[in-house]
Design a protein around this motif. Sequence first.
Motif, PDB file in Angstrom:
ATOM      1  N   PRO A   1     -25.573  14.312  -1.399  1.00 21.28           N
ATOM      2  CA  PRO A   1     -25.920  13.459  -0.263  1.00 21.28           C
ATOM      3  C   PRO A   1     -26.447  12.115  -0.749  1.00 21.28           C
ATOM      4  N   ILE A   2     -26.143  11.071  -0.012  1.00 23.77           N
ATOM      5  CA  ILE A   2     -26.566   9.723  -0.403  1.00 23.77           C
ATOM      6  C   ILE A   2     -27.570   9.192   0.619  1.00 23.77           C
ATOM      7  N   ALA A   3     -28.795   8.948   0.162  1.00 25.51           N
ATOM      8  CA  ALA A   3     -29.806   8.300   1.001  1.00 25.51           C
ATOM      9  C   ALA A   3     -29.503   6.808   1.031  1.00 25.51           C
ATOM     10  N   ALA A   4     -29.464   6.230   2.226  1.00 23.62           N
ATOM     11  CA  ALA A   4     -29.060   4.826   2.289  1.00 23.62           C
ATOM     12  C   ALA A   4     -29.572   4.137   3.547  1.00 23.62           C
ATOM     13  N   PRO A   5     -30.608   3.306   3.400  1.00 24.73           N
ATOM     14  CA  PRO A   5     -30.953   2.370   4.466  1.00 24.73           C
ATOM     15  C   PRO A   5     -30.034   1.158   4.379  1.00 24.73           C
ATOM     16  N   SER A   6     -30.220   0.190   5.256  1.00 26.65           N
ATOM     17  CA  SER A   6     -29.396  -1.015   5.188  1.00 26.65           C
ATOM     18  C   SER A   6     -29.646  -1.753   3.883  1.00 26.65           C
ATOM     19  N   ALA A   7     -28.593  -2.343   3.328  1.00 26.08           N
ATOM     20  CA  ALA A   7     -28.646  -2.940   1.990  1.00 26.08           C
ATOM     21  C   ALA A   7     -29.120  -4.390   2.047  1.00 26.08           C
ATOM     22  N   ASN A   8     -30.390  -4.541   2.387  1.00 27.46           N
ATOM     23  CA  ASN A   8     -30.983  -5.872   2.448  1.00 27.46           C
ATOM     24  C   ASN A   8     -32.468  -5.766   2.130  1.00 27.46           C
ATOM     25  N   ARG A   9     -33.077  -6.883   1.796  1.00 24.93           N
ATOM     26  CA  ARG A   9     -34.519  -6.900   1.616  1.00 24.93           C
ATOM     27  C   ARG A   9     -35.181  -6.553   2.942  1.00 24.93           C
ATOM     28  N   SER A  10     -36.296  -5.830   2.879  1.00 25.56           N
ATOM     29  CA  SER A  10     -36.974  -5.403   4.090  1.00 25.56           C
ATOM     30  C   SER A  10     -37.332  -6.601   4.962  1.00 25.56           C
ATOM     31  N   GLY A  11     -36.996  -6.481   6.249  1.00 31.63           N
ATOM     32  CA  GLY A  11     -37.276  -7.554   7.192  1.00 31.63           C
ATOM     33  C   GLY A  11     -36.152  -8.540   7.345  1.00 31.63           C
ATOM     34  N   ALA A  12     -35.164  -8.489   6.460  1.00 31.24           N
ATOM     35  CA  ALA A  12     -34.025  -9.411   6.559  1.00 31.24           C
ATOM     36  C   ALA A  12     -32.983  -8.839   7.519  1.00 31.24           C
ATOM     37  N   ILE A  13     -32.017  -9.681   7.891  1.00 34.23           N
ATOM     38  CA  ILE A  13     -30.959  -9.254   8.801  1.00 34.23           C
ATOM     39  C   ILE A  13     -30.069  -8.240   8.111  1.00 34.23           C
ATOM     40  N   SER A  14     -29.687  -7.209   8.854  1.00 30.74           N
ATOM     41  CA  SER A  14     -28.850  -6.163   8.268  1.00 30.74           C
ATOM     42  C   SER A  14     -27.501  -6.731   7.836  1.00 30.74           C
ATOM     43  N   PRO A  15     -26.981  -6.278   6.688  1.00 32.12           N
ATOM     44  CA  PRO A  15     -25.758  -6.850   6.130  1.00 32.12           C
ATOM     45  C   PRO A  15     -24.497  -6.173   6.677  1.00 32.12           C
ATOM     46  N   THR A  16     -23.560  -6.954   7.104  1.00 25.83           N
ATOM     47  CA  THR A  16     -22.282  -6.420   7.580  1.00 25.83           C
ATOM     48  C   THR A  16     -21.119  -6.860   6.699  1.00 25.83           C
ATOM     49  N   ARG A  17     -21.401  -7.591   5.627  1.00 23.42           N
ATOM     50  CA  ARG A  17     -20.403  -7.988   4.631  1.00 23.42           C
ATOM     51  C   ARG A  17     -21.022  -7.844   3.245  1.00 23.42           C
ATOM     52  N   ALA A  18     -20.170  -7.660   2.250  1.00 18.80           N
ATOM     53  CA  ALA A  18     -20.664  -7.473   0.888  1.00 18.80           C
ATOM     54  C   ALA A  18     -21.447  -8.686   0.400  1.00 18.80           C
ATOM     55  N   GLU A  19     -21.007  -9.877   0.799  1.00 18.47           N
ATOM     56  CA  GLU A  19     -21.712 -11.073   0.335  1.00 18.47           C
ATOM     57  C   GLU A  19     -23.126 -11.153   0.907  1.00 18.47           C
ATOM     58  N   HIS A  20     -23.356 -10.541   2.094  1.00 11.99           N
ATOM     59  CA  HIS A  20     -24.717 -10.489   2.642  1.00 11.99           C
ATOM     60  C   HIS A  20     -25.618  -9.668   1.722  1.00 11.99           C
ATOM     61  N   VAL A  21     -25.071  -8.582   1.194  1.00 15.36           N
ATOM     62  CA  VAL A  21     -25.829  -7.730   0.275  1.00 15.36           C
ATOM     63  C   VAL A  21     -26.183  -8.512  -0.987  1.00 15.36           C
ATOM     64  N   ALA A  22     -25.188  -9.198  -1.538  1.00 13.77           N
ATOM     65  CA  ALA A  22     -25.405  -9.967  -2.763  1.00 13.77           C
ATOM     66  C   ALA A  22     -26.463 -11.042  -2.555  1.00 13.77           C
ATOM     67  N   GLU A  23     -26.426 -11.706  -1.401  1.00 15.62           N
ATOM     68  CA  GLU A  23     -27.402 -12.759  -1.111  1.00 15.62           C
ATOM     69  C   GLU A  23     -28.814 -12.193  -0.986  1.00 15.62           C
ATOM     70  N   SER A  24     -28.940 -11.020  -0.377  1.00 19.29           N
ATOM     71  CA  SER A  24     -30.256 -10.454  -0.091  1.00 19.29           C
ATOM     72  C   SER A  24     -30.849  -9.702  -1.280  1.00 19.29           C
ATOM     73  N   LEU A  25     -30.028  -8.916  -1.975  1.00 15.92           N
ATOM     74  CA  LEU A  25     -30.549  -8.041  -3.027  1.00 15.92           C
ATOM     75  C   LEU A  25     -30.281  -8.536  -4.439  1.00 15.92           C
ATOM     76  N   GLY A  26     -29.196  -9.294  -4.613  1.00 13.02           N
ATOM     77  CA  GLY A  26     -28.901  -9.855  -5.929  1.00 13.02           C
ATOM     78  C   GLY A  26     -28.868  -8.805  -7.020  1.00 13.02           C
ATOM     79  N   GLU A  27     -29.644  -9.032  -8.079  1.00 16.26           N
ATOM     80  CA  GLU A  27     -29.613  -8.153  -9.250  1.00 16.26           C
ATOM     81  C   GLU A  27     -30.337  -6.831  -9.031  1.00 16.26           C
ATOM     82  N   ARG A  28     -30.906  -6.648  -7.858  1.00 11.60           N
ATOM     83  CA  ARG A  28     -31.604  -5.379  -7.601  1.00 11.60           C
ATOM     84  C   ARG A  28     -30.634  -4.212  -7.432  1.00 11.60           C
ATOM     85  N   VAL A  29     -29.360  -4.509  -7.188  1.00 11.16           N
ATOM     86  CA  VAL A  29     -28.370  -3.449  -7.044  1.00 11.16           C
ATOM     87  C   VAL A  29     -27.277  -3.656  -8.088  1.00 11.16           C
ATOM     88  N   PRO A  30     -27.030  -2.657  -8.938  1.00 11.00           N
ATOM     89  CA  PRO A  30     -26.081  -2.845 -10.042  1.00 11.00           C
ATOM     90  C   PRO A  30     -24.649  -3.059  -9.596  1.00 11.00           C
TER      91      PRO A  30
END
Length: 325
Positions: free
Chosen positions: A134-163
Motif C-alpha cells: 500500500p502507498i501512503a500519499a497525501p497531495s504532492a505539495n508543500r503543506s498549505g500550498a495549492i494541490s498539484p494537478t500537473r507534474a510541474e506543480h510538484v516540481a515547483e513545490s517540492l523540488g529536491e525533496r522528492v527523488p
Amino acid sequence: MKLVAPTAQSVAEAAQLLRDGRLVAFPTETVYGLGGDATNERAVAAIFEAKGRPEFNPLISHVLGSNEAKRFVRWNDTADRLAARFWPGPLTLVLPRSEGSPISLLATSGLDTVAIRAPSHPIAQALIRAADRPIAAPSANRSGAISPTRAEHVAESLGERVPLILDGGPCLVGVESTVLDLTGPTPTLLRPGGATREAIEAVIGPIAVSDALPSGDSARKSPGQLESHYAPARPVRLGASTVGADEGLLAFGPTVPQGAMLTYNLSPSGDLAEAAANLFAQMRLLDRPGIGRIAVMPIPETGLGLAINDRLRRAAAGDGTGRRG
C-alpha cells in the motif's frame, strides 16, 4: 529530482524507491500524490518532513482494490457496495484497522482506523502493483500550498525533496477524493471531493455530514479534519528531566535519566525523523497496566519536532482515560 515519463522502466524504478523507503510523486485521477510505503514508519515520516506538514494528520493508503484493502481494514457490506460502484475511483473509505494490519501507526495518526482507497489512474495502479504494498500519499505539495494537478506543480513545490516524479499529464478530476467514514452507525461524509454525496446516497441511502467540513488536507479520522488523535489511558507528563519509579519514559537523545519502570527512546541520536517514525508505536508500548504515568523528555520545536510536540501536547491534554478532557 527526476521528472520522467511513465514507462515500464520508470515505474519499476519508482517501485524500487518505494520498497527502499524513499518517496515518489505520482499522478492519480484526483491530484498528484507524494507516495511512500504505508507499512514503513520511516517512509511515512519522510512524507511529513518533505511536505513541511505541521501536524501528523492521517494519510490515505492507496491499494489496487477491495481484495487488497481487506488485508489492512475490517471490511463490511457497506464498503462492498461502495467499492463496487466507485472503486477504482475518487472515494476514500475510513474503516477499522484489521488485527495485525501492517499499515504504519504514523500513517493513521495513531488511530485504530485506516483511510483507504483504490485510485483509477493507470499509472497509480501500475505503481501500486509494481511496489506490491500500500502507498501512503497525501497531495504532492508543500503543506498549505495549492494541490498539484500537473507534474510541474510538484516540481515547483517540492523540488529536491522528492527523488522521482512520474509525469502522467494533468489530473482528470483535479480535486481530492471524497472521504466517507464507515466506522459508526451511519456513514458520515468527512470531506467532499470527487465522488458526489448524491451518487453515494444513490448506492447506500442517506449519509450524515460532519459538523465541520474541511477544505484542505489536514485531518482527524482522515485527511479533512483535526482533533481526535491517539489519547493514551495513562496521564502524560511533558518536559521531563527526571523520572519516577512508577513512570514509563519516552526518551529522546543520547542522555537519558535513569529510574523509570520502562524506557523507550524515540531516537538515541536525536534524529527527529526517526523520532516521528517511532512516536505512536512507542507511546502505545508505554500505555500499559502497571505504569502510572508516561513521562516525555523535551523535543526540539524545530522541523518535525513541531508535529511531534503537537501530538504530545494533545496526548497530555487528555484526562488519562483515553478521552479528551
